[in-house]
Design an enzyme around this catalytic site. Structure first.
Site, PDB file in Angstrom:
ATOM      1  N   ASP A  12      -4.387   0.107  -0.490  1.00  9.89           N
ATOM      2  CA  ASP A  12      -3.844  -1.158   0.015  1.00  9.89           C
ATOM      3  C   ASP A  12      -4.983  -2.164   0.106  1.00  9.89           C
ATOM      4  OD1 ASP A  12      -2.124  -3.032   1.044  1.00  9.89           O
ATOM      5  OD2 ASP A  12      -1.997  -2.136   3.039  1.00  9.89           O
ATOM      6  N   ASP A 107      -0.589  -5.723  -4.412  1.00  8.62           N
ATOM      7  CA  ASP A 107      -1.778  -5.302  -3.666  1.00  8.62           C
ATOM      8  C   ASP A 107      -1.734  -3.880  -3.122  1.00  8.62           C
ATOM      9  OD1 ASP A 107       0.201  -5.887  -1.838  1.00  8.62           O
ATOM     10  OD2 ASP A 107      -1.159  -6.765  -0.364  1.00  8.62           O
ATOM     11  N   GLU A 108      -0.752  -3.073  -3.506  1.00  6.70           N
ATOM     12  CA  GLU A 108      -0.762  -1.688  -3.033  1.00  6.70           C
ATOM     13  C   GLU A 108      -0.066  -0.773  -4.031  1.00  6.70           C
ATOM     14  OE1 GLU A 108       1.645  -0.518   0.345  1.00  6.70           O
ATOM     15  OE2 GLU A 108       2.768  -2.396   0.238  1.00  6.70           O
TER      16      GLU A 108
END
Length: 354
Positions: A12, A107-108
């Site tokens: 993350d 983003d993860e």
């Protein structure tokens, strides 16, 4: 026959959009910063750095309210293409370690490194190496969680944020889960957490006292899931090819829509955009039912969907009327969408209804 113990990593990025803005403009560092829309035009915060979070600012918050909490907050507009480019570069690093990568957003992502030969097969060493490579090549930090399943890996990645690493070994799972508050369980939102607290259940240790059938009686099909999570059980695989569940569009209005007629008048451009997005899907999907979301001026919201409702402008107008009746207040946001089935019925047949 014993099943091989899985090794799952959840990566993350730390305050992703804001981190990129601070990377590209060092003057933005060490001050409250957010990426989002104009406070004067009903803007919403997309993300913010940790300095801003100390004031209570968070993503999905109205920009105007964020400025009230933090008068010194600097809000900059997003640069989505830049963020997408960084995301592609980071995911390319992931794929050097395993083909089993499941992105959840820009983003993860989850990585299954069970059979990866990298770093002598150590998931912990792989996570450390990935974190270092992202920082070296992209100039931002990521946090990582390593665990035997997705549920625990995701919790672990948030454990030492920002720029952190948390490893939960198989032999540590039981003690770790026992101490977890129930509101950290996957799928437990505010409503379910409140119901659990009312039943005297605040931790997984207290949840384990409940029998599976009793949880099913209280929480329906989710009760069995609660029983498993309280024991650290999560058999969900890392899914490489994700199946879309829905397609939707929404818009936040600069001025509240004061009544139902105003809301109905705002539907046509939203439906046009929805039809365009549906037209970009492959033919393996079939529309199952329409839905509409209204967020009222006081930030309460309602979502209404109806199986069998016509996928037509008139059908969405009926849903909008029913949803508006639930609040009867000025509306700041409207969203329209459809649920999807993964079928081999051509989607084009549905698009004609628009």
């Amino acid at each position: 026959m014993t099943t091989k113990q899985r090794k799952i990593i959840h990566i993350d990025c730390d305050c992703f959009y804001a981190a990129i803005e601070m990377r590209d403009d060092p003057r933005l560092r060490n001050r409250p910063l957010a990426v989002g829309g104009d406070p004067g035009k009903r803007g919403v915060i997309a993300t913010c750095n940790y300095e801003a979070r100390t004031y209570g600012v968070h993503s999905a918050m109205a920009s105007a309210y964020a400025k009230k909490l933090c008068p010194d907050l600097l809000i900059v507009p997003g640069r989505m293409q830049v963020y997408k480019d960084v995301s592609v570069a980071i995911q390319a690093i992931f794929h050097e370690y395993t083909p089993l990568v499941q992105p959840l957003s820009l983003d993860e992502a989850f990585l299954d490194v069970t059979d990866s030969p990298a770093c002598h097969g150590s998931a912990t060493l792989i996570a450390r190496e990935i974190r270092q490579r992202v920082e070296d090549t992209q100039g931002i930090t990521v946090s990582a969680g390593v665990a035997p399943n997705k549920f625990l890996a995701k919790i672990a990645s948030d454990w030492n944020k920002p720029d952190g690493l948390k490893v939960i070994l198989p032999e540590e799972v039981d003690d770790f889960v026992l101490a977890l508050p129930v509101n950290q369980l996957h799928g437990v939102g505010k409503v379910t957490a409140a119901r659990l607290h009312k039943l005297g259940v605040d931790t997984c240790a207290e949840l384990r006292v409940w029998r599976k059938q009793d949880l099913a009686r209280e929480f329906g099909s989710f009760g069995e899931r609660l029983w498993e999570l309280a024991r650290g059980i999560d058999n969900r695989p890392v899914v490489v090819d994700r199946v879309r569940q829905s397609v939707s569009v929404e818009n936040t209005y600069e001025h509240d829509l004061p009544d139902l007629q105003s809301c109905l008048g705002a539907l046509p451009p939203l439906l046009d955009k929805l039809a365009q997005r549906l037209g970009r899907l492959d033919g393996g999907y079939r529309v199952s039912k329409p839905f509409i979301k209204l967020k009222f001026h006081d930030f309460t919201q309602t979502t209404l969907e109806q199986a069998g409702a016509p996928i037509t402008p008139q059908g969405f107008e009926q849903l909008c009327s029913q949803a508006f009746a639930r609040g009867g207040r000025p509306v700041r946001l409207i969203g329209v969408g459809v649920r999807l089935d993964n079928a081999h019925t051509p989607l084009g047949e549905q698009l004609l209804l628009f």
